[in-house]
Design an enzyme around this catalytic site. Structure first.
Site, PDB file in Angstrom:
ATOM      1  N   CYS A   2     -34.785 -47.159  69.111  1.00 14.94           N
ATOM      2  CA  CYS A   2     -35.537 -46.515  70.178  1.00 14.94           C
ATOM      3  C   CYS A   2     -34.856 -46.816  71.509  1.00 14.94           C
ATOM      4  O   CYS A   2     -34.003 -47.686  71.608  1.00 14.94           O
ATOM      5  CB  CYS A   2     -36.954 -47.065  70.219  1.00 14.94           C
ATOM      6  SG  CYS A   2     -37.814 -46.935  68.652  1.00 14.94           S
ATOM      7  N   ARG A  28     -30.928 -42.209  71.421  1.00 15.09           N
ATOM      8  CA  ARG A  28     -31.261 -43.374  70.588  1.00 15.09           C
ATOM      9  C   ARG A  28     -32.449 -43.106  69.682  1.00 15.09           C
ATOM     10  O   ARG A  28     -32.730 -43.842  68.745  1.00 15.09           O
ATOM     11  CB  ARG A  28     -31.570 -44.587  71.477  1.00 15.09           C
ATOM     12  CG  ARG A  28     -30.412 -45.051  72.330  1.00 15.09           C
ATOM     13  CD  ARG A  28     -30.841 -46.134  73.316  1.00 15.09           C
ATOM     14  NE  ARG A  28     -31.202 -47.356  72.644  1.00 15.09           N
ATOM     15  CZ  ARG A  28     -30.355 -48.378  72.458  1.00 15.09           C
ATOM     16  NH1 ARG A  28     -29.129 -48.285  72.900  1.00 15.09           N
ATOM     17  NH2 ARG A  28     -30.745 -49.459  71.834  1.00 15.09           N
ATOM     18  N   TRP A  76     -37.668 -43.664  67.650  1.00 14.46           N
ATOM     19  CA  TRP A  76     -37.213 -43.284  66.312  1.00 14.46           C
ATOM     20  C   TRP A  76     -38.091 -44.070  65.375  1.00 14.46           C
ATOM     21  O   TRP A  76     -37.980 -45.299  65.281  1.00 14.46           O
ATOM     22  CB  TRP A  76     -35.739 -43.629  66.101  1.00 14.46           C
ATOM     23  CG  TRP A  76     -35.202 -43.217  64.775  1.00 14.46           C
ATOM     24  CD1 TRP A  76     -34.981 -41.945  64.332  1.00 14.46           C
ATOM     25  CD2 TRP A  76     -34.835 -44.072  63.686  1.00 14.46           C
ATOM     26  NE1 TRP A  76     -34.478 -41.963  63.051  1.00 14.46           N
ATOM     27  CE2 TRP A  76     -34.383 -43.251  62.635  1.00 14.46           C
ATOM     28  CE3 TRP A  76     -34.823 -45.455  63.513  1.00 14.46           C
ATOM     29  CZ2 TRP A  76     -33.942 -43.771  61.426  1.00 14.46           C
ATOM     30  CZ3 TRP A  76     -34.371 -45.967  62.310  1.00 14.46           C
ATOM     31  CH2 TRP A  76     -33.953 -45.132  61.271  1.00 14.46           C
ATOM     32  N   ASN A 100     -38.136 -51.974  70.974  1.00 12.73           N
ATOM     33  CA  ASN A 100     -37.077 -51.457  70.112  1.00 12.73           C
ATOM     34  C   ASN A 100     -36.797 -52.543  69.090  1.00 12.73           C
ATOM     35  O   ASN A 100     -36.533 -53.678  69.444  1.00 12.73           O
ATOM     36  CB  ASN A 100     -35.802 -51.156  70.913  1.00 12.73           C
ATOM     37  CG  ASN A 100     -34.660 -50.722  69.997  1.00 12.73           C
ATOM     38  OD1 ASN A 100     -34.899 -50.108  68.964  1.00 12.73           O
ATOM     39  ND2 ASN A 100     -33.436 -51.063  70.360  1.00 12.73           N
ATOM     40  N   GLY A 101     -36.898 -52.204  67.800  1.00 11.59           N
ATOM     41  CA  GLY A 101     -36.647 -53.181  66.740  1.00 11.59           C
ATOM     42  C   GLY A 101     -37.738 -53.080  65.686  1.00 11.59           C
ATOM     43  O   GLY A 101     -38.435 -52.074  65.591  1.00 11.59           O
ATOM     44  N   GLU A 481     -16.061 -37.732  55.292  1.00 11.80           N
ATOM     45  CA  GLU A 481     -16.536 -37.523  56.668  1.00 11.80           C
ATOM     46  C   GLU A 481     -16.979 -36.081  56.875  1.00 11.80           C
ATOM     47  O   GLU A 481     -17.999 -35.810  57.507  1.00 11.80           O
ATOM     48  CB  GLU A 481     -15.433 -37.909  57.655  1.00 11.80           C
ATOM     49  CG  GLU A 481     -15.668 -37.531  59.100  1.00 11.80           C
ATOM     50  CD  GLU A 481     -16.917 -38.154  59.731  1.00 11.80           C
ATOM     51  OE1 GLU A 481     -17.596 -38.957  59.067  1.00 11.80           O
ATOM     52  OE2 GLU A 481     -17.228 -37.800  60.876  1.00 11.80           O
ATOM     53  N   LYS A 485     -20.688 -35.075  58.144  1.00  6.25           N
ATOM     54  CA  LYS A 485     -20.877 -34.250  59.356  1.00  6.25           C
ATOM     55  C   LYS A 485     -21.733 -33.037  59.034  1.00  6.25           C
ATOM     56  O   LYS A 485     -22.679 -32.713  59.745  1.00  6.25           O
ATOM     57  CB  LYS A 485     -19.512 -33.807  59.892  1.00  6.25           C
ATOM     58  CG  LYS A 485     -18.777 -34.851  60.676  1.00  6.25           C
ATOM     59  CD  LYS A 485     -19.315 -34.966  62.071  1.00  6.25           C
ATOM     60  CE  LYS A 485     -19.688 -36.319  62.581  1.00  6.25           C
ATOM     61  NZ  LYS A 485     -19.742 -37.486  61.824  1.00  6.25           N
ATOM     62  N   GLU A 488     -25.461 -34.034  58.078  1.00  2.09           N
ATOM     63  CA  GLU A 488     -26.298 -34.701  59.093  1.00  2.09           C
ATOM     64  C   GLU A 488     -26.672 -33.779  60.246  1.00  2.09           C
ATOM     65  O   GLU A 488     -27.676 -34.013  60.916  1.00  2.09           O
ATOM     66  CB  GLU A 488     -25.641 -35.956  59.612  1.00  2.09           C
ATOM     67  CG  GLU A 488     -24.452 -35.755  60.522  1.00  2.09           C
ATOM     68  CD  GLU A 488     -23.982 -37.077  61.134  1.00  2.09           C
ATOM     69  OE1 GLU A 488     -24.812 -37.952  61.400  1.00  2.09           O
ATOM     70  OE2 GLU A 488     -22.773 -37.226  61.329  1.00  2.09           O
ATOM     71  N   HIS A 504     -13.956 -35.412  36.591  1.00  5.13           N
ATOM     72  CA  HIS A 504     -14.721 -36.449  35.866  1.00  5.13           C
ATOM     73  C   HIS A 504     -16.217 -36.255  36.054  1.00  5.13           C
ATOM     74  O   HIS A 504     -16.967 -37.224  36.151  1.00  5.13           O
ATOM     75  CB  HIS A 504     -14.290 -37.835  36.342  1.00  5.13           C
ATOM     76  CG  HIS A 504     -12.852 -38.122  36.094  1.00  5.13           C
ATOM     77  ND1 HIS A 504     -12.324 -38.285  34.824  1.00  5.13           N
ATOM     78  CD2 HIS A 504     -11.800 -38.229  36.952  1.00  5.13           C
ATOM     79  CE1 HIS A 504     -11.026 -38.506  34.905  1.00  5.13           C
ATOM     80  NE2 HIS A 504     -10.677 -38.467  36.191  1.00  5.13           N
ATOM     81  N   LYS A 603     -28.896 -42.300  67.157  1.00  8.55           N
ATOM     82  CA  LYS A 603     -27.472 -42.511  67.412  1.00  8.55           C
ATOM     83  C   LYS A 603     -26.994 -43.856  66.883  1.00  8.55           C
ATOM     84  O   LYS A 603     -25.896 -43.977  66.397  1.00  8.55           O
ATOM     85  CB  LYS A 603     -27.185 -42.442  68.913  1.00  8.55           C
ATOM     86  CG  LYS A 603     -25.717 -42.597  69.268  1.00  8.55           C
ATOM     87  CD  LYS A 603     -24.868 -41.523  68.652  1.00  8.55           C
ATOM     88  CE  LYS A 603     -23.403 -41.687  68.994  1.00  8.55           C
ATOM     89  NZ  LYS A 603     -22.555 -40.747  68.211  1.00  8.55           N
TER      90      LYS A 603
HETATM   91  C1  AGP Z   1     -22.099 -40.434  62.011  1.00  9.44           C
HETATM   92  O1  AGP Z   1     -21.929 -39.146  62.558  1.00  9.44           O
HETATM   93  C2  AGP Z   1     -23.462 -41.000  62.251  1.00  9.44           C
HETATM   94  N1  AGP Z   1     -23.800 -40.954  63.615  1.00  9.44           N
HETATM   95  C3  AGP Z   1     -23.617 -42.378  61.610  1.00  9.44           C
HETATM   96  O2  AGP Z   1     -23.111 -42.327  60.291  1.00  9.44           O
HETATM   97  C4  AGP Z   1     -22.888 -43.537  62.345  1.00  9.44           C
HETATM   98  O3  AGP Z   1     -21.498 -43.394  62.179  1.00  9.44           O
HETATM   99  C5  AGP Z   1     -23.342 -44.866  61.732  1.00  9.44           C
HETATM  100  O4  AGP Z   1     -24.734 -44.989  61.926  1.00  9.44           O
HETATM  101  C6  AGP Z   1     -22.628 -46.082  62.354  1.00  9.44           C
HETATM  102  O5  AGP Z   1     -22.952 -46.160  63.704  1.00  9.44           O
HETATM  103  P1  AGP Z   1     -22.064 -47.144  64.623  1.00  9.44           P
HETATM  104  O6  AGP Z   1     -20.651 -46.600  64.594  1.00  9.44           O
HETATM  105  O7  AGP Z   1     -22.690 -47.099  65.983  1.00  9.44           O
HETATM  106  O8  AGP Z   1     -22.124 -48.519  64.003  1.00  9.44           O
END
Ligand code: AGP
Length: 608
Positions: A2, A28, A76, A100-101, A481, A485, A488, A504, A603
């Site tokens: 958050c 966030r 969040w 936050n936490g 990746e 992408k 997500e 496989h 994020k």
């Molecule tokens: C990737 O697009 C996501 N935002 C997510 O997988 C991110 O890479 C992951 O949460 C790690 O975050 P960080 O690099 O801030 O540790």
């Protein structure tokens, strides 16, 4: 995770600035949002809503709120669904808090408080904190004493900011595991989750350490450390104040950040290449130079950067590398010999799973290095050696420019280690550095013609229910990746596989409804990947080739293709990341999803 902010002003209504701060914090978390202030009588007033800042602004237009002191929070959800009632700030008549936490023992506290007659309004963990503090204030304790008696009762991670009824000149912040920064502005004080929240209004910042308590009054802050002693934390000049935090005319932050990559890669390279000698110069890195094994820990996109780093370092420096995802590594009781090295890759520098792994590795006698994008972050501050990506703030939840910036640092690390370990001649190093130096221009060339990516994404990916990405060697982590992408930000189900793995089992998924993206640059594995592409075609699959024109000339029966410049195989990940990102971006735009703030995501995940 958050976003939290608190403001205390001697001369103006803080609500507009709280909203600006929440806008900068929305990356966030953004499923619900709220603010709280003290009215002229000193009573707490709140405005909260499900949804994002726009919803809160609309609410405030209907029901204005003002005050010279206040809190803000963008959420969040961890405990309790996104809703107005679960939105922060949480309050009682005595106090309000933003958190936050995660309070891990909230259930037992809540049960006790309920038996003592406290009435709860939310399903959140955070609400127990404001009830504990209020109970102590009602027993006659002053706010600071009430907070100091409350914090030891809490288990878990928190960044908390407290506001108290009838105390127009006091905010209290507490940090354990989740970051908190304090800012000194013009006749006002600020506290927030990070520099982005408060940097634009504060010239100087300080960062609390774990266990710190901050007593904020007009023009001053008193810090009490976890031993209860008065502490001083270094003041830093806020670098955020001058940054362009807007979209600069781009439709989304993600697109802006994709287009920033040539600059970011170039800037990151320039921090490591000696302009006179043309050779790489990184910090001394004794931990790396003496180790016989390197463990790299990361999550999500950063873990795919780590996997590419493994391929580079093992191939060039002949140093064994293990790549681990933080959430698994820290709980599988890993075996690490003391004196080895561990590298932590994290854009935010606050990811709980990565941070937890770092602390475990430190206990196990590992040399700790990190690659982060936020130099003041917890992971950065707990590392022996910090390698900073200079990507600037990344607001899109999907990592793009920070991914290629991480790769840039990893490529340089591989070269430095290879040279140090005697596996790379000066001439070979110079050749590979030159290949790296050409990457920004190549990426800019690709970005100048994104029409093909947009068309493929619109016509083949956006309508799909399932998509496969395949690649070999350095293209295999790119396949992972690409799949991440796409899923997500567009919510299309996608999987990345090593191309050789398809036969496989996963090839059973292939039919005319499943586009298969084949990442196949001209490298030593091209012919094998081309065979895997043919296997997909033979089963009625629809293949999309990403490669160069030499490769295209050897392939047939494609549903689509993206042709990139022919490049040195060493830099494939940096260059091929661009189309991978753009395919996901344009598929999401076609589907109309929230590209910058996709559902269910945040994020940085500062909870486990
Ligand atoms: C990737 O697009 C996501 N935002 C997510 O997988 C991110 O890479 C992951 O949460 C790690 O975050 P960080 O690099 O801030 O540790």
């Amino acid at each position: 995770m958050c976003g939290i902010i608190g403001l205390l002003s001697e001369h103006r209504d803080v609500v507009p600035e709280l909203l600006d701060g929440l806008k900068r914090l929305e990356y966030r978390g953004y499923d619900s949002i709220g603010v709280a202030t003290l009215n002229p009588n000193g009573e707490l007033e709140r405005r909260r809503t499900e949804g994002k800042l726009a919803a809160l602004s609309k609410l405030l237009h209907r029901k204005p709120l003002s005050g010279f002191i206040g809190l803000g929070h963008t959420r969040w959800a961890t405990h309790g669904a996104p809703s107005e009632i679960n939105a922060h700030p949480h309050a009682t008549p005595e106090a309000a808090i933003v958190h936050n936490g995660i309070i891990e023992n909230f259930q037992e506290i809540k049960t006790r408080l309920l038996t003592e007659g406290r009435c709860f309004e939310t399903q959140t963990d955070s609400e127990v904190v404001v009830h504990l503090v209020s109970q102590k204030i009602r027993q006659g304790l002053e706010p600071l004493a009430a907070v100091r008696e409350t914090l030891p009762l809490l288990e878990g991670a928190f960044a908390l900011v407290f506001l108290f009824a009838y105390h127009h000149d006091l905010l209290i912040g507490a940090r354990r595991g989740s970051p908190l920064a304090i800012g000194f502005g013009e006749n006002e004080m600020a506290i927030g989750s990070d520099a982005l929240a408060i940097g634009p209004i504060c010239r100087q910042l300080i960062y609390l350490e774990d266990g710190d308590l901050a007593v904020i009054r007009p023009g001053s802050v008193k810090i009490i450390d976890q031993q209860g002693l008065s502490a001083v934390r270094p003041r830093r000049i806020s670098s955020v104040a001058s940054l362009d935090l807007g979209k600069s005319g781009y439709r989304h932050f993600m697109l802006k950040e994709i287009y920033e990559q040539p600059q970011v890669i170039g800037d990151t390279l320039n921090t490591m290449i000696n302009p006179v000698t043309g050779r790489l110069s990184l910090p001394n890195l004794p931990e790396l130079k003496r180790t016989n094994r390197l463990t790299i820990v990361a999550c999500g996109t950063a873990s795919f950067a780590a996997l590419i780093g493994k391929y580079w370092i093992e191939k060039l420096a002949r140093l064994p590398v293990d790549v681990e995802v933080g959430s698994e590594f820290r709980y599988r009781d890993p075996v690490l010999a003391p004196g080895q090295a561990a590298l932590f890759i994290s854009q935010s520098g606050e990811t709980a799973d990565t941070l937890g792994a770092l602390r475990l590795c430190r206990k196990m006698g590992q040399g700790i290095l990190s690659i982060v994008n936020v130099p003041e972050s917890t992971i950065a501050r707990e590392s022996n050696v910090l390698l900073s990506t200079v990507a600037g703030p990344e607001f899109g939840v999907a990592s793009t420019k920070t991914f290629t910036a991480q790769l840039t640092l990893l490529a340089a690390l591989a070269l430095v280690l290879a040279t140090h370990r005697g596996h790379l001649s000066e001439q070979q190093e110079t050749h590979l550095i030159r290949a790296l130096m050409e990457v920004p221009a190549i990426c800019a060339e690709i970005l100048a013609n994104t029409g093909p990516m947009e068309a493929l994404a619109r016509e083949l990916l956006a309508p799909a229910r399932d998509v496969l990405y395949i690649g070999r060697g350095l293209s295999y982590p790119l396949a992972l990746e690409g799949a991440l992408k796409l899923k997500e930000i567009s919510y299309i189900h996608a999987e990345g596989y090593a191309a050789g793995e398809l036969k496989h089992g996963p090839i059973a998924l292939v039919d005319e409804n499943v586009p298969v993206i084949v990442v196949a640059p001209t490298d030593h594995l091209f012919s094998k990947t081309a065979s895997n592409l043919a296997e997909v075609n033979a089963r009625g699959g629809r293949t999309i080739f990403i490669g160069d024109k030499d490769g295209l000339a050897k392939i047939s029966n494609l549903a689509g293709s993206l042709i990139l410049p022919k490049i040195d195989p060493f830099v494939i990940p940096l260059v091929y990341a661009i189309p991978i990102q753009l395919l996901a971006y344009y598929a999401a735009v076609t589907k109309g999803t929230d590209v910058d703030q996709p559902r269910n995501l945040a994020k940085s995940v500062t909870v486990e």
